[in-house]
Design an enzyme around this catalytic site. Sequence first.
Site, mmCIF file in Angstrom:
data_model
loop_
_atom_site.group_PDB
_atom_site.id
_atom_site.type_symbol
_atom_site.label_atom_id
_atom_site.label_comp_id
_atom_site.label_asym_id
_atom_site.label_seq_id
_atom_site.Cartn_x
_atom_site.Cartn_y
_atom_site.Cartn_z
ATOM 1 N N SER A 90 -18.013 11.345 8.073
ATOM 2 C CA SER A 90 -17.103 12.476 8.233
ATOM 3 C C SER A 90 -17.218 13.479 7.085
ATOM 4 O O SER A 90 -17.585 13.124 5.968
ATOM 5 C CB SER A 90 -15.660 11.983 8.270
HETATM 6 N N1 SAH Z 1 -15.238 6.610 8.701
HETATM 7 C C1 SAH Z 1 -16.621 6.806 8.965
HETATM 8 C C2 SAH Z 1 -16.804 7.756 10.113
HETATM 9 C C3 SAH Z 1 -17.731 7.230 11.138
HETATM 10 S S1 SAH Z 1 -17.792 8.131 12.607
HETATM 11 C C4 SAH Z 1 -17.320 7.295 7.703
HETATM 12 O O1 SAH Z 1 -16.672 7.643 6.755
HETATM 13 O O2 SAH Z 1 -18.531 7.288 7.667
HETATM 14 C C5 SAH Z 1 -16.871 7.145 13.706
HETATM 15 C C6 SAH Z 1 -17.382 5.783 13.956
HETATM 16 O O3 SAH Z 1 -16.562 5.212 14.961
HETATM 17 C C7 SAH Z 1 -18.787 5.685 14.482
HETATM 18 O O4 SAH Z 1 -19.547 4.955 13.581
HETATM 19 C C8 SAH Z 1 -18.644 4.945 15.820
HETATM 20 O O5 SAH Z 1 -19.695 4.031 16.065
HETATM 21 C C9 SAH Z 1 -17.319 4.241 15.635
HETATM 22 N N2 SAH Z 1 -16.615 3.854 16.838
HETATM 23 C C10 SAH Z 1 -16.471 4.522 17.992
HETATM 24 N N3 SAH Z 1 -15.715 3.797 18.835
HETATM 25 C C11 SAH Z 1 -15.356 2.651 18.202
HETATM 26 C C12 SAH Z 1 -14.588 1.524 18.548
HETATM 27 N N4 SAH Z 1 -14.002 1.398 19.754
HETATM 28 N N5 SAH Z 1 -14.446 0.545 17.660
HETATM 29 C C13 SAH Z 1 -15.014 0.639 16.448
HETATM 30 N N6 SAH Z 1 -15.763 1.659 16.063
HETATM 31 C C14 SAH Z 1 -15.923 2.675 16.927
#
Ligand code: SAH
Length: 670
Positions: free
Chosen positions: A62
């Site tokens: 993010s």
């Molecule tokens: N907080 C992270 C942001 C990652 S983007 C950072 O700082 O890097 C959001 C993430 O949510 C993605 O990696 C995606 O694979 C995950 N995601 C989407 N649906 C999900 C679910 N149902 N359970 C767990 N993770 C999920």
Amino acid sequence: MSNLIEARNRMVERQIIRRGITSANVAAAFRRVPREAFVPDNLQEFAYEDSPLPIESGQTISQPYIVALMLEAAALKPTDRVLEIGAGSGYAAAVMSQMVKKVYAVERHDELTLLARERIRRLGYDNIELRTGDGTRGWPEAAPFDAILAAAGGPVVPAALSRQLAIGGRLIMPVGEDLTHQRLVKLTRTSETEYDEEDLGAVRFVPLIGEFGWTAAEAPTAPIRRRPPTQALEGPTEERLTELMAAAAEPLPDFDDPAFGALFDRFASARVVLLGEASHGTSEFYRARAAITRRLIEKHGFTIVAVEADWPDAASIDRYVRHRAQPRHAEPAFRRFPAWMWRNTDVEAFIEWLRARNETLPAERRAGFYGLDIYNLGASMRAVIDYLDRVDPGAAKVARERYGCLTPWSREPAAYGRMAMTSGYARCEKPVLAMLNDLLSRQLEYVRHDGEEFLDAAQNARLVKSAEAYYRAMYFGATESWNLRDRHMFETLEQVLAAKGPQSKAVIWAHNSHIGDASFTEMGQVRDELNIGQLCRERFGLQAALIGFGTHAGTVACATDWDGPMEVKEVQPSLPESYEHLAYDCGVSRFLLDLRKGKHDHLRHRLIRSRLERFIGVIYRPETERWSHYSECSLPRQFDAYVWFDRTRAVEPLPTKTRRGVLETYPFGL
Ligand code: SAH
């Protein structure tokens, strides 16, 4: 390393605090966690950019600001136990771990969980537990949580999650009925059965995929999140914007058609006309600037062409075009990297035109060619010494001694900066300043020999002084050295204007990043960088015309690394969210767009909100294009006009071999 720490502190200051995040705990946590450890190796240099970045498994890390916004909204306390859905790279979890007692984080891609776990272990954060799974079900064994944060957007808040909140607990999650646009929602559990709901604004997150989220089939590819609210939210009005733009676009004739230059007559009353470029290796930008400049010189009395090139190199071109004698040991101009920027067929054609035109005029009406840039330190020192050898041999001896301080470093001046920083003292600062002051104090005496030669020598001495400071500033960071360089460019322009008298008018050729007003771009707003365009506006007001250039696709002359060989690369088609793509979509293949107030105000107003704009310099890396070459700008504020070419091609470099039968004085030393 220390650069990354500085970049991190700058990121916290500019992207987080200045945007209104007031929690000191949030800021402190961001200051502690190295974001570069959470992105793929090839993107580490962009770790502190103001944007999300791609990570493994096609996901994104993010944008720091959005994480900060969520953390602040969650009002975290040191005793809290927190659940994160969508751990991704692990970055947000790591930041939270600095603020709370324990973080539980779920990620649906096992590859990401493993990577995040490894990073967190290496960094020694011991209060984070990570697992692979479907986060829409929460983490029942560890519930209740004081806070739950979802880094992916779903159609509703899953009941499983709200039930896992402690009373008084806060849940922050992007919620929206469509896959990519959401509202950031905050739920606060006030009792066993009641929740308060708050709307924190429009956002764009990747989809939350799982039993109580979207199905994988509904969300085939994950788009990259951008800062809210995004342009795409506008949908149907976008079409009208391209129509508005097409209506305002004035098609450009051939470069050789006098009508081309005539379209720019409207800017001729300015004292300085600044012509940009969106790359350092695109033929159309050079040919357009040449056509405009020819017109300004022929019809409007401009006698100064000042370019983003080193003073001593441009000075030998100036001698050539103004039919002045070259010094005995003249060095061929523009032999150093990136040689194609000036040693190319388009520049050659312009120089030949200027020389031929000047020949018909008395000396005082001839237009000159000047370099604004700072890099050829060695040649500038030699030029000062040569000059003094001719006019004041005693002073030449002193100059040799004083510049002797820098001479050992002239091939690798960055090493001087490093030495000066590590030994804690700027050994050559005083001697180069003394040299400049001596020269200036004897101006009256020296100009009796030749005013032009004096201007040249004084400017070289100024360059040596600026360059000495520039190479030291490099160690304080990119902003300081950039600002020093652009200030030097601006002061050089002022010197030349002053030397030519109060009626003098100048055309400036430099990259869009130098001539487009930096205060309306990320350069100024996020990095505190200024540039020559902004300084010209401050100094000349409406008497400065800032004209930007752009292209959609084609080829460009560039290098992959600094000092690397010139290559011709394909320019990627412009990104959908960019100004370039809008220009392309309006369907006029080459045009001038007048952006001044009072011309197309409705369009101007619609274009004002920042979008992406592409900057290709000497280096072009299509593989990481979004991160290396785009940044957010407000085009109608940055420029007074925009010149557009759908398709462009690379400049042709001049051969470097010796050619027989060419005038010996020819400045490129062919
Ligand atoms: N907080 C992270 C942001 C990652 S983007 C950072 O700082 O890097 C959001 C993430 O949510 C993605 O990696 C995606 O694979 C995950 N995601 C989407 N649906 C999900 C679910 N149902 N359970 C767990 N993770 C999920």
